[in-house]
Design an enzyme around this catalytic site. Structure first.
Site: not given
Ligand SMILES: C[S@@+](CC[C@H](N)C(=O)[O-])C[C@H]1O[C@@H](n2cnc3c(N)ncnc32)[C@H](O)[C@@H]1O
Length: 284
Positions: A41, A149
């Site tokens: 990632r 979020d």
């Protein structure tokens, strides 16, 4: 673990640094088995920012630049979600929770729902589909869905409300038959759909970190809080703190809905009663 056969040098020291950084910034508690996940990632960010190795990247992150931290958080979070995910919750919302809340709130005509950890928006839009289906006179009600979020890229996708046909069409037949009501065809060539405005307009997207220590800005009371598949990545202490705060923000008899593999710790079960599969009700 040294992933030297890979494109970038990545030492255990680098991994331990990134692990404590992600915990400090987001509360996500990575186990030592996640080395390859972190490498895959974050190496994208090294490429993007022209770093030679993870030492350079970690030094950059250590400077606490807001942009660097934001990119890091966006890259490391797991955003998997889907429309009507864990469909049982949406059936229960339709058949039990909303009829009860509508009856309880019929004088003030107000409903507040929070999707905490809304990712790319499929969860709050699914809630909006059901609320609009059940509440026939919604135009006479004050209904708001707060969707928050920590990942600003995911929030942008959520606000855009554009989804590919494969995302839309994986919902079950009972909801798919209302596809033309929920979605408008946005681009036939790319097979992209947009959320119909009726379902968008009651949703308010906001950036919010559940690990925020400065006091939460939302007032409540919420009739329902969805926080599904978010706290699974947090340690017990953080889970307890967050669930306690959710409890204080819920209306009495309001509901907390967790992911199917999550649960309310026994120390809080005197305040939150189990009512159905990972659905809890505030009792006092
Ligand atoms: C796996 S997704 C779950 C999405 C949706 N709730 C569902 O169940 O399909 C988890 C989301 O939690 C968000 N998240 C992780 N840590 C967070 C934090 N500290 N504060 C707010 N959101 C967080 C991630 O960015 C991600 O979008």
């Amino acid at each position: 673990m040294n992933l030297n056969e890979n494109e970038f040098q990545f030492s255990d020291k680098n991994f331990q640094y990134l692990k404590q950084k992600v915990f400090q910034l987001t509360g996500i508690n990575l186990s030592d088995s996640k080395t390859a996940l972190v490498y895959s990632r974050i190496s994208r960010l090294l490429r993007q920012n022209h770093f030679n190795d993870f030492d350079e990247y970690c030094n950059y992150l250590e400077q606490h630049e807001p942009k660097a931290e934001r990119e890091f958080i966006n890259a490391i979070t797991t955003n998997f979600t889907s429309f009507m995910r864990e469909e049982h919750h949406f059936e229960y919302l339709q058949e039990v929770l909303l009829p009860e809340i509508i009856e309880r709130n019929r004088l003030k005509k107000r409903i507040r729902i929070w999707s905490a950890g809304c990712s790319t928006g499929e969860e709050p839009y699914s809630i909006s589909f059901v609320v609009n289906d059940v509440l026939k006179d919604i135009q006479d009600w004050d209904v708001k869905i707060l969707a928050t979020d920590i990942d600003s890229d995911a929030l942008l996708t959520a606000e855009n409300g554009l989804y590919k046909d494969k995302d839309v069409e994986q919902i079950s037949a009972s909801y798919l038959k209302r596809k033309a009501r929920y979605f408008d065809l946005y681009d036939s060539q790319t097979k992209t759909y947009s959320i119909n405005n009726q379902f968008r307009k009651i949703i308010y997207f906001k950036y919010f970190n559940l690990m925020c220590k400065e006091g939460w800005p939302m007032q409540g009371p919420f009739d329902i809080i969805f926080c599904r598949n978010v706290m699974i990545y947090f340690d017990r202490f953080s889970q307890n703190q967050i669930i306690n705060t959710f409890c204080n923000l819920l209306a009495v008899k309001g509901y907390l809905i967790l992911g199917h593999s999550e649960s309310v710790p026994s120390s809080i079960q005197n305040k939150l009663k189990y009512v159905d599969r990972t659905i809890y009700q505030r009792v006092q």
